[in-house]
Design a protein around this motif. Structure first.
Motif, PDB file in Angstrom:
ATOM      1  N   GLU A 171       0.839  -1.198   0.000  1.00 20.88           N
ATOM      2  CA  GLU A 171       0.000   0.000   0.000  1.00 20.88           C
ATOM      3  C   GLU A 171       0.872   1.245   0.000  1.00 20.88           C
ATOM      4  OE1 GLU A 171      -3.355   0.320  -0.152  1.00 20.88           O
ATOM      5  OE2 GLU A 171      -3.367  -1.836  -0.523  1.00 20.88           O
ATOM      6  N   VAL A 172       0.444   2.255  -0.721  1.00 19.21           N
ATOM      7  CA  VAL A 172       1.170   3.517  -0.810  1.00 19.21           C
ATOM      8  C   VAL A 172       0.342   4.579  -0.119  1.00 19.21           C
ATOM      9  CG1 VAL A 172       2.116   5.235  -2.390  1.00 19.21           C
ATOM     10  CG2 VAL A 172       2.205   2.816  -2.983  1.00 19.21           C
ATOM     11  N   ALA A 173       0.994   5.348   0.732  1.00 19.07           N
ATOM     12  CA  ALA A 173       0.308   6.435   1.430  1.00 19.07           C
ATOM     13  C   ALA A 173       0.084   7.585   0.458  1.00 19.07           C
ATOM     14  CB  ALA A 173       1.139   6.900   2.614  1.00 19.07           C
ATOM     15  N   PRO A 174      -1.041   8.296   0.567  1.00 16.98           N
ATOM     16  CA  PRO A 174      -1.311   9.415  -0.354  1.00 16.98           C
ATOM     17  C   PRO A 174      -0.213  10.477  -0.359  1.00 16.98           C
ATOM     18  CG  PRO A 174      -3.275   8.872   0.892  1.00 16.98           C
ATOM     19  CD  PRO A 174      -2.151   8.046   1.466  1.00 16.98           C
ATOM     20  N   GLU A 175       0.442  10.690   0.764  1.00 19.45           N
ATOM     21  CA  GLU A 175       1.486  11.716   0.797  1.00 19.45           C
ATOM     22  C   GLU A 175       2.752  11.270   0.052  1.00 19.45           C
ATOM     23  OE1 GLU A 175       1.419   9.404   4.659  1.00 19.45           O
ATOM     24  OE2 GLU A 175      -0.045  10.644   3.650  1.00 19.45           O
ATOM     25  N   ASP A 176       2.864   9.971  -0.254  1.00 17.46           N
ATOM     26  CA  ASP A 176       4.011   9.473  -1.007  1.00 17.46           C
ATOM     27  C   ASP A 176       3.825   9.609  -2.517  1.00 17.46           C
ATOM     28  OD1 ASP A 176       5.196   8.762   1.372  1.00 17.46           O
ATOM     29  OD2 ASP A 176       4.502   6.688   1.288  1.00 17.46           O
ATOM     30  N   VAL A 177       2.610   9.893  -2.950  1.00 15.03           N
ATOM     31  CA  VAL A 177       2.313  10.016  -4.376  1.00 15.03           C
ATOM     32  C   VAL A 177       2.360  11.497  -4.749  1.00 15.03           C
ATOM     33  CG1 VAL A 177       0.593   9.596  -6.174  1.00 15.03           C
ATOM     34  CG2 VAL A 177       0.835   7.981  -4.278  1.00 15.03           C
ATOM     35  N   PRO A 178       3.196  11.866  -5.737  1.00 12.60           N
ATOM     36  CA  PRO A 178       3.268  13.287  -6.105  1.00 12.60           C
ATOM     37  C   PRO A 178       1.963  13.761  -6.748  1.00 12.60           C
ATOM     38  CG  PRO A 178       4.604  11.965  -7.588  1.00 12.60           C
ATOM     39  CD  PRO A 178       4.094  11.046  -6.521  1.00 12.60           C
ATOM     40  N   GLY A 179       1.660  15.014  -6.555  1.00 12.54           N
ATOM     41  CA  GLY A 179       0.456  15.593  -7.123  1.00 12.54           C
ATOM     42  C   GLY A 179       0.606  15.855  -8.615  1.00 12.54           C
ATOM     43  N   LEU A 180      -0.507  16.182  -9.249  1.00  9.23           N
ATOM     44  CA  LEU A 180      -0.505  16.428 -10.684  1.00  9.23           C
ATOM     45  C   LEU A 180       0.419  17.586 -11.045  1.00  9.23           C
ATOM     46  CD1 LEU A 180      -1.624  15.884 -13.507  1.00  9.23           C
ATOM     47  CD2 LEU A 180      -3.501  17.444 -12.971  1.00  9.23           C
ATOM     48  N   LEU A 181       0.351  18.687 -10.310  1.00  8.79           N
ATOM     49  CA  LEU A 181       1.207  19.837 -10.634  1.00  8.79           C
ATOM     50  C   LEU A 181       2.685  19.510 -10.457  1.00  8.79           C
ATOM     51  CD1 LEU A 181      -0.792  22.877  -9.245  1.00  8.79           C
ATOM     52  CD2 LEU A 181      -0.382  22.252 -11.620  1.00  8.79           C
ATOM     53  N   ASP A 182       3.003  18.680  -9.456  1.00 12.60           N
ATOM     54  CA  ASP A 182       4.398  18.273  -9.271  1.00 12.60           C
ATOM     55  C   ASP A 182       4.890  17.484 -10.475  1.00 12.60           C
ATOM     56  OD1 ASP A 182       4.416  19.450  -6.765  1.00 12.60           O
ATOM     57  OD2 ASP A 182       3.793  17.594  -5.762  1.00 12.60           O
ATOM     58  N   ARG A 183       4.043  16.587 -10.976  1.00 13.18           N
ATOM     59  CA  ARG A 183       4.420  15.793 -12.146  1.00 13.18           C
ATOM     60  C   ARG A 183       4.515  16.672 -13.396  1.00 13.18           C
ATOM     61  NH1 ARG A 183       6.546  10.734 -11.760  1.00 13.18           N
ATOM     62  NH2 ARG A 183       5.473   9.605 -10.117  1.00 13.18           N
ATOM     63  N   LEU A 184       3.553  17.581 -13.570  1.00 11.72           N
ATOM     64  CA  LEU A 184       3.571  18.450 -14.752  1.00 11.72           C
ATOM     65  C   LEU A 184       4.753  19.407 -14.732  1.00 11.72           C
ATOM     66  CD1 LEU A 184      -0.229  19.216 -15.150  1.00 11.72           C
ATOM     67  CD2 LEU A 184       1.159  17.609 -16.465  1.00 11.72           C
ATOM     68  N   ALA A 185       5.220  19.780 -13.557  1.00  8.29           N
ATOM     69  CA  ALA A 185       6.382  20.668 -13.454  1.00  8.29           C
ATOM     70  C   ALA A 185       7.652  19.979 -13.937  1.00  8.29           C
ATOM     71  CB  ALA A 185       6.547  21.136 -12.014  1.00  8.29           C
ATOM     72  N   GLN A 186       7.656  18.653 -14.019  1.00 10.21           N
ATOM     73  CA  GLN A 186       8.825  17.908 -14.490  1.00 10.21           C
ATOM     74  C   GLN A 186       8.893  17.824 -16.021  1.00 10.21           C
ATOM     75  OE1 GLN A 186       8.512  14.104 -12.590  1.00 10.21           O
ATOM     76  NE2 GLN A 186       8.788  14.945 -10.540  1.00 10.21           N
ATOM     77  N   VAL A 187       7.823  18.223 -16.700  1.00  6.56           N
ATOM     78  CA  VAL A 187       7.803  18.171 -18.167  1.00  6.56           C
ATOM     79  C   VAL A 187       8.695  19.286 -18.707  1.00  6.56           C
ATOM     80  CG1 VAL A 187       6.343  18.394 -20.221  1.00  6.56           C
ATOM     81  CG2 VAL A 187       5.473  17.217 -18.191  1.00  6.56           C
ATOM     82  N   PRO A 188       9.651  18.951 -19.579  1.00  2.00           N
ATOM     83  CA  PRO A 188      10.518  20.010 -20.126  1.00  2.00           C
ATOM     84  C   PRO A 188       9.726  20.942 -21.046  1.00  2.00           C
ATOM     85  CG  PRO A 188      11.049  17.868 -21.095  1.00  2.00           C
ATOM     86  CD  PRO A 188      10.017  17.621 -20.044  1.00  2.00           C
ATOM     87  N   ASP A 189      10.024  22.218 -20.939  1.00  2.00           N
ATOM     88  CA  ASP A 189       9.316  23.237 -21.727  1.00  2.00           C
ATOM     89  C   ASP A 189      10.061  23.485 -23.037  1.00  2.00           C
ATOM     90  OD1 ASP A 189       7.857  25.349 -22.685  1.00  2.00           O
ATOM     91  OD2 ASP A 189       7.879  26.473 -20.802  1.00  2.00           O
ATOM     92  N   PRO A 190       9.469  23.098 -24.201  1.00  2.00           N
ATOM     93  CA  PRO A 190      10.168  23.279 -25.472  1.00  2.00           C
ATOM     94  C   PRO A 190      10.015  24.686 -26.058  1.00  2.00           C
ATOM     95  CG  PRO A 190       8.087  22.206 -25.860  1.00  2.00           C
ATOM     96  CD  PRO A 190       8.211  22.392 -24.364  1.00  2.00           C
ATOM     97  N   ARG A 191       9.249  25.552 -25.385  1.00  2.00           N
ATOM     98  CA  ARG A 191       8.969  26.876 -25.947  1.00  2.00           C
ATOM     99  C   ARG A 191      10.170  27.803 -25.824  1.00  2.00           C
ATOM    100  NH1 ARG A 191       3.889  28.382 -22.425  1.00  2.00           N
ATOM    101  NH2 ARG A 191       5.365  27.654 -20.858  1.00  2.00           N
ATOM    102  N   ASP A 192      10.224  28.790 -26.702  1.00  2.00           N
ATOM    103  CA  ASP A 192      11.254  29.820 -26.649  1.00  2.00           C
ATOM    104  C   ASP A 192      10.975  30.680 -25.411  1.00  2.00           C
ATOM    105  OD1 ASP A 192      13.049  31.864 -26.984  1.00  2.00           O
ATOM    106  OD2 ASP A 192      12.441  32.339 -29.024  1.00  2.00           O
ATOM    107  N   PRO A 193      11.933  30.839 -24.511  1.00  2.00           N
ATOM    108  CA  PRO A 193      11.686  31.601 -23.275  1.00  2.00           C
ATOM    109  C   PRO A 193      11.243  33.046 -23.511  1.00  2.00           C
ATOM    110  CG  PRO A 193      13.813  30.483 -23.161  1.00  2.00           C
ATOM    111  CD  PRO A 193      13.279  30.291 -24.546  1.00  2.00           C
ATOM    112  N   ARG A 194      11.566  33.610 -24.672  1.00  2.61           N
ATOM    113  CA  ARG A 194      11.189  35.000 -24.936  1.00  2.61           C
ATOM    114  C   ARG A 194       9.692  35.179 -25.097  1.00  2.61           C
ATOM    115  NH1 ARG A 194      14.967  36.059 -29.898  1.00  2.61           N
ATOM    116  NH2 ARG A 194      14.297  33.920 -30.213  1.00  2.61           N
TER     117      ARG A 194
END
Length: 95
Positions: free
Chosen positions: A21-44
């Motif tokens: 069993e995994v405790a809910p606090e051990d599972v990262p949230g959606l925003l935490d996971r989405l923050a790991q996605v590399p941003d391919p956009r031009d920073p400008r």
């Protein structure tokens, strides 16, 4: 001799039962996971963080939104929408 089951569901469920069993606090949230996605956009040209844009898209799709229609470049210098845009906005939504 009975035939083997053709469904893959029972073996998949057996694999899930083997894990502790995994405790809910051990599972990262959606925003935490989405923050790991590399941003391919031009920073400008970045106005909003990619994780926020992806989170809005993730919420819009199950609600019936068309994410690709809203992801086109917007010219923020234009003060009034074009006539075609006003006509489309005035139409009732398609069920």
């Amino acid at each position: 001799m009975p035939a083997e089951a053709s469904s893959l569901i029972p073996p998949a469920l057996d694999q899930l039962r083997e894990h502790p069993e995994v405790a809910p606090e051990d599972v990262p949230g959606l925003l935490d996971r989405l923050a790991q996605v590399p941003d391919p956009r031009d920073p400008r040209g970045v106005r909003h963080p990619l994780a926020g844009v992806l989170a809005l898209a993730a919420c819009a799709v199950p609600a019936g939104g068309n994410v690709t229609a809203g992801c086109r470049r917007v010219d923020h210098r234009r003060s009034a929408p074009r006539a075609g845009t006003r006509r489309r906005a005035a139409r009732p939504p398609v069920p």
